[in-house]
Design an enzyme around this catalytic site. Structure first.
Site, PDB file in Angstrom:
ATOM      1  N   GLY A 178     -74.767-113.808  -5.015  1.00  0.00           N
ATOM      2  CA  GLY A 178     -73.446-114.194  -4.518  1.00  0.00           C
ATOM      3  C   GLY A 178     -73.501-114.735  -3.112  1.00  0.00           C
ATOM      4  N   ASN A 179     -72.345-114.940  -2.530  1.00  0.00           N
ATOM      5  CA  ASN A 179     -72.295-115.417  -1.143  1.00  0.00           C
ATOM      6  C   ASN A 179     -71.163-114.722  -0.405  1.00  0.00           C
ATOM      7  OD1 ASN A 179     -69.794-117.123  -1.351  1.00  0.00           O
ATOM      8  ND2 ASN A 179     -71.051-118.196  -2.871  1.00  0.00           N
TER       9      ASN A 179
END
Ligand code: CTP
Ligand code: CA
Length: 232
Positions: free
Chosen positions: A33-34
């Site tokens: 993810g980020n």
């Protein structure tokens, strides 16, 4: 309610906004993810709604409440965002790609939760490129001949040789969108913060415009720039 305001500079305009980060599954419980919080995209949805637009928000993973008075679709991965955004863009006058799309996803997704290896070898995650949604939108617009304003975002850090805006101008060219909202990122700057600083670059020769403030203020500024491009 979900009715759009009947008046305002964007009255009668359909605005599609993507927000938040994508998650690329590794197995049923793990993902890549980020740090996107989705705050800027959500603030944009609110500003466009308040300007009278009919707003469709496609939300990835966000850390803040979703707005009322807009249509909402939830997605998780970049591929889901890609499909949902291209479909929704078929009837949008404006598309704003504020989502933080993963550039890569794992080649294979485990059907079961991965176990540590018995023989002590460490796993290597093989990645493959995700489609570039913004470029696909620009291509779709060209292929259909539809009239649409397309706005991209660029999260840049600059390096020793190139400034954030150098990278932004090159990206605007490469992507083929009409406006590019450039901001400087880092682990403590912008992502998840309530204030931000952006420069809006236009492909149509309009002068660069700089804005700083809360994400709501910057969203208002971007919506105003969209209005200028639309000639309203
Ligand atoms: N974007 C997209 N699809 C992707 C990656 C990015 O639509 N697969 C969009 C983002 O939502 C943003 C714009 O493209 O509006 C620029 O994203 P950015 O990550 O800055 O650009 P990239 O082309 O991925 O370039 P970089 O190699 O610098 O990450
Ligand atoms: Ca990227």
């Amino acid at each position: 309610g979900t009715e759009a305001a009947s008046s305002g500079p964007l009255a009668g305009r359909r605005v599609l906004i993507t927000a938040g980060g994508t998650r690329e599954a590794l197995d049923p419980v793990r993902f890549l993810g980020n740090r996107s919080s989705g705050k800027q995209g959500i603030a944009l949805a609110q500003a466009a709604r308040d300007a009278g637009a009919t707003v469709h928000l496609i939300a990835g993973h966000v850390e803040t409440e979703l707005p009322s008075g807009v249509e909402i679709s939830n997605v998780s991965s970049a591929l889901e965002l890609h499909d949902a955004t291209r479909a929704a863009a078929e009837n949008a006058d404006v598309v704003i790609m504020a989502a933080a799309v993963a550039d890569y996803r794992p080649v294979s997704v485990g059907e079961h939760k991965m176990k540590k290896s018995e023989d002590g070898t460490d796993p290597v995650i093989e990645l493959t490129r995700n489609p570039d949604i913004l470029r696909a939108l620009v291509d779709d617009r060209k292929n259909t001949g539809r009239e649409q304003l397309i706005v991209g975002f660029a999260a840049e850090t600059g390096d020793g040789e190139h400034s954030v805006l150098d990278f932004g101008r090159a990206k605007l060219q490469r992507k083929g969108c009409d406006l590019l909202v450039v901001n400087e990122v880092g682990t403590s700057k912008v992502f998840g913060q309530d204030t931000t600083e952006v420069t809006v670059l236009s492909a149509h020769g309009t002068e660069d415009a700089h804005a700083a403030g809360s994400k709501a203020e910057v969203a208002q500024f971007i919506v105003d720039r969209v209005g200028i491009e639309l000639g309203v």
